[in-house]
Motif scaffolding. Structure first.
Motif, PDB file in Angstrom:
ATOM      1  N   UNK A  98      52.906  74.036  62.895  1.00 49.29           N
ATOM      2  CA  UNK A  98      51.697  75.148  62.531  1.00 49.29           C
ATOM      3  C   UNK A  98      51.635  75.016  61.019  1.00 49.29           C
ATOM      4  N   UNK A  99      50.648  74.356  60.456  1.00 48.51           N
ATOM      5  CA  UNK A  99      50.618  74.326  59.072  1.00 48.51           C
ATOM      6  C   UNK A  99      49.111  75.218  58.512  1.00 48.51           C
ATOM      7  N   UNK A 100      49.479  76.222  57.554  1.00 53.37           N
ATOM      8  CA  UNK A 100      48.734  76.819  56.860  1.00 53.37           C
ATOM      9  C   UNK A 100      48.738  76.550  55.311  1.00 53.37           C
ATOM     10  N   UNK A 101      48.030  75.453  54.904  1.00 53.45           N
ATOM     11  CA  UNK A 101      48.365  74.937  53.494  1.00 53.45           C
ATOM     12  C   UNK A 101      47.272  74.115  53.125  1.00 53.45           C
ATOM     13  N   UNK A 102      47.240  73.882  51.559  1.00 50.45           N
ATOM     14  CA  UNK A 102      46.589  72.797  51.136  1.00 50.45           C
ATOM     15  C   UNK A 102      47.443  71.677  50.871  1.00 50.45           C
ATOM     16  N   UNK A 103      47.194  70.553  51.342  1.00 49.77           N
ATOM     17  CA  UNK A 103      48.161  69.481  51.340  1.00 49.77           C
ATOM     18  C   UNK A 103      47.673  68.183  50.482  1.00 49.77           C
ATOM     19  N   UNK A 104      48.358  67.433  49.604  1.00 50.18           N
ATOM     20  CA  UNK A 104      48.141  66.536  48.748  1.00 50.18           C
ATOM     21  C   UNK A 104      49.002  65.527  49.394  1.00 50.18           C
ATOM     22  N   UNK A 105      48.679  64.500  49.694  1.00 49.09           N
ATOM     23  CA  UNK A 105      49.024  63.176  50.448  1.00 49.09           C
ATOM     24  C   UNK A 105      48.780  61.923  50.028  1.00 49.09           C
ATOM     25  N   UNK A 106      49.564  60.920  50.385  1.00 40.88           N
ATOM     26  CA  UNK A 106      49.233  59.467  50.197  1.00 40.88           C
ATOM     27  C   UNK A 106      49.171  58.692  51.621  1.00 40.88           C
TER      28      UNK A 106
END
Length: 125
Positions: A98-106
């Motif tokens: 369960x993810x409630x987030x702003x995610x920066x990824x490659x």
């Protein structure tokens, strides 16, 4: 002992690996709750609860694990709950996450069944 930082928007930078160090994997058990900042050049597995920022080479949030805060890690794998902001190279959400987030990824992996609310961004390279 573990002061909570006032700014939950950005995790500290990941410390550089020291070739002579014994930084391995730290496991925070299910009965452990930490309020504050965790910084390591190794890996961290959260089975309990962390309310604060985390900077690590690798972060795993276990099935019963909960993280609330900013995360900066090369590799992030979530099986439990993560709320906040994430800066990572590889971000993996398992089916139980369960993810409630702003995610920066490659690199991004989302298994069927994962619950998501937030924004995902891939920086231009």
């Amino acid at each position: 002992m573990f002061p909570k930082t006032a700014d939950q928007t950005a995790a500290p930078p990941i410390p550089a690996r020291n070739p002579g160090s014994n930084a391995g994997k730290s496991v925070l058990g299910t009965d452990l709750k930490i309020t504050g900042e965790i910084v390591t050049s190794g890996a961290v597995e959260i089975l309990g609860e962390v309310d604060g920022n985390i900077a690590a080479d690798a972060l795993t949030v276990g099935h019963e694990g909960r993280v609330s805060g900013a995360v900066r890690a090369t590799n992030v794998e979530v099986r439990g709950r993560l709320d906040g902001r994430v800066d990572s190279e590889s971000f993996t959400m398992r089916s139980t996450s369960q993810v409630l987030a702003d995610v920066s990824y490659t690199s991004l992996v989302i298994e069927s069944g994962a619950q998501i609310e937030g924004r995902f961004s891939k920086p231009a390279r």
